[in-house]
Motif scaffolding. Sequence first.
Motif, mmCIF file in Angstrom:
data_model
loop_
_atom_site.group_PDB
_atom_site.id
_atom_site.type_symbol
_atom_site.label_atom_id
_atom_site.label_comp_id
_atom_site.label_asym_id
_atom_site.label_seq_id
_atom_site.Cartn_x
_atom_site.Cartn_y
_atom_site.Cartn_z
ATOM 1 N N GLN A 193 50.931 31.581 46.246
ATOM 2 C CA GLN A 193 50.297 30.266 46.345
ATOM 3 C C GLN A 193 49.283 30.070 45.222
ATOM 4 N N LEU A 194 48.506 31.108 44.929
ATOM 5 C CA LEU A 194 47.531 31.022 43.847
ATOM 6 C C LEU A 194 48.238 30.847 42.504
ATOM 7 N N ARG A 195 49.301 31.589 42.316
ATOM 8 C CA ARG A 195 50.091 31.452 41.094
ATOM 9 C C ARG A 195 50.621 30.031 40.939
ATOM 10 N N ASP A 196 51.156 29.483 42.027
ATOM 11 C CA ASP A 196 51.729 28.137 41.977
ATOM 12 C C ASP A 196 50.659 27.065 41.779
ATOM 13 N N ALA A 197 49.396 27.407 42.113
ATOM 14 C CA ALA A 197 48.287 26.468 41.906
ATOM 15 C C ALA A 197 47.731 26.539 40.486
ATOM 16 N N GLY A 198 48.329 27.390 39.632
ATOM 17 C CA GLY A 198 47.914 27.460 38.238
ATOM 18 C C GLY A 198 46.950 28.577 37.905
ATOM 19 N N CYS A 199 46.667 29.467 38.877
ATOM 20 C CA CYS A 199 45.805 30.614 38.589
ATOM 21 C C CYS A 199 46.640 31.721 37.943
ATOM 22 N N ALA A 200 45.959 32.704 37.381
ATOM 23 C CA ALA A 200 46.619 33.890 36.848
ATOM 24 C C ALA A 200 46.129 35.096 37.637
ATOM 25 N N LEU A 201 47.045 36.023 37.945
ATOM 26 C CA LEU A 201 46.701 37.202 38.727
ATOM 27 C C LEU A 201 47.186 38.450 38.002
ATOM 28 N N LEU A 202 46.283 39.423 37.853
ATOM 29 C CA LEU A 202 46.597 40.713 37.254
ATOM 30 C C LEU A 202 46.411 41.759 38.352
ATOM 31 N N ILE A 203 47.509 42.447 38.718
ATOM 32 C CA ILE A 203 47.516 43.276 39.921
ATOM 33 C C ILE A 203 47.944 44.695 39.571
ATOM 34 N N VAL A 204 47.036 45.643 39.774
ATOM 35 C CA VAL A 204 47.368 47.048 39.580
ATOM 36 C C VAL A 204 48.217 47.513 40.751
ATOM 37 N N ASN A 205 49.363 48.097 40.432
ATOM 38 C CA ASN A 205 50.298 48.533 41.463
ATOM 39 C C ASN A 205 50.568 50.026 41.275
ATOM 40 N N HIS A 206 50.359 50.800 42.339
ATOM 41 C CA HIS A 206 50.471 52.259 42.233
ATOM 42 C C HIS A 206 51.907 52.727 42.158
ATOM 43 N N ASP A 207 52.794 52.114 42.944
ATOM 44 C CA ASP A 207 54.170 52.604 42.987
ATOM 45 C C ASP A 207 55.136 51.551 42.446
ATOM 46 N N LEU A 208 56.389 51.912 42.434
ATOM 47 C CA LEU A 208 57.432 51.042 41.886
ATOM 48 C C LEU A 208 58.353 50.546 42.989
ATOM 49 N N GLY A 209 57.782 50.287 44.160
ATOM 50 C CA GLY A 209 58.574 49.829 45.291
ATOM 51 C C GLY A 209 59.011 48.388 45.171
ATOM 52 N N ASP A 210 59.442 47.852 46.289
ATOM 53 C CA ASP A 210 60.049 46.522 46.302
ATOM 54 C C ASP A 210 59.087 45.427 45.855
ATOM 55 N N VAL A 211 57.766 45.664 45.995
ATOM 56 C CA VAL A 211 56.798 44.627 45.638
ATOM 57 C C VAL A 211 56.900 44.243 44.165
ATOM 58 N N VAL A 212 57.378 45.162 43.333
ATOM 59 C CA VAL A 212 57.502 44.881 41.899
ATOM 60 C C VAL A 212 58.382 43.664 41.649
ATOM 61 N N ARG A 213 59.352 43.420 42.519
ATOM 62 C CA ARG A 213 60.262 42.295 42.340
ATOM 63 C C ARG A 213 59.550 40.942 42.421
ATOM 64 N N HIS A 214 58.344 40.926 42.974
ATOM 65 C CA HIS A 214 57.635 39.657 43.151
ATOM 66 C C HIS A 214 56.826 39.256 41.914
ATOM 67 N N TYR A 215 56.694 40.147 40.945
ATOM 68 C CA TYR A 215 55.896 39.835 39.763
ATOM 69 C C TYR A 215 56.705 39.029 38.753
ATOM 70 N N ASP A 216 56.023 38.098 38.084
ATOM 71 C CA ASP A 216 56.652 37.359 36.996
ATOM 72 C C ASP A 216 56.734 38.218 35.740
ATOM 73 N N ASP A 217 55.638 38.920 35.450
ATOM 74 C CA ASP A 217 55.552 39.767 34.255
ATOM 75 C C ASP A 217 55.099 41.161 34.663
ATOM 76 N N LEU A 218 55.414 42.121 33.818
ATOM 77 C CA LEU A 218 54.960 43.495 34.031
ATOM 78 C C LEU A 218 54.285 44.014 32.762
ATOM 79 N N LEU A 219 53.169 44.722 32.982
ATOM 80 C CA LEU A 219 52.481 45.440 31.919
ATOM 81 C C LEU A 219 52.618 46.923 32.250
#
Length: 251
Positions: A193-219
């Motif tokens: 919802q925040l992304r769709d409202a025009g915000c930017a989110l940078l999220i540190v993710n420990h593992d490579l599970g299914d949640v990775v599929r929800h990101y637009d970009d990866l660093l």
Amino acid sequence: MVVGDPCVLLISTFMLSVRDLNVSYGLRPALERVSFDVEAGRLVGVVGPNGAGKSTLVKAIMGVVPRRSGAVLLEGEPLEKVRERVAYIPQRAGIDWDFPALVREVVAMGCVPRMGWLARPARADRERVEAAIERVGLADLAHRRIGELSGGQQQRAFIARALVQQARLFLFDEPFAGVDQYTERSILGIFEQLRDAGCALLIVNHDLGDVVRHYDDLLILRGEVVAYGPREDVFTQANLNRAYLGPVAAV
């Protein structure tokens, strides 16, 4: 600043710009030559092995740890000058959960960057706090001490605090650590919802599970940028092998 300078115009089109960021702990380099840009309306995951500098990156962006060199810009301005536009949610392990504050009081701290510590919240601020508590599903627990909540509930309380801040950039350090599937889905829904409202989110993710599929970009980090860009372009076996120094399964 020179009016019409194409470089200035290029930088100002990004929500977040990190330029040649270098960080050391004593004599040990933690991040070297890290540069990347994040556009508004993007959900960016930061992944890499333990010790890759993921948490250090968000701390250095916020100035929690000193930068040896480099610059961080928010919408074309030095982040230090517009810090109230940034919401930073650290790892749960770095928070004192014994502090005797109620959930509602913790969430209300999101008003501080805008109005200061000594000002009393206005009616609109109080309404914003209650709306954020409701949004993360903690209305029934607003009167409880923050330390009495489960790990997932505590995480949702700090997300509510970030929502109250009405930031443009959100930095989350491992928000999915130790949470159940319901909380994970709830958090992801708020992020989207925040992304769709025009915000930017940078999220540190420990593992490579299914949640990775929800990101637009990866660093992808390993002390430096291994790869950065749209998830489908950079989340490859070759890049993961470079980051983790061996075979890692891409989900």
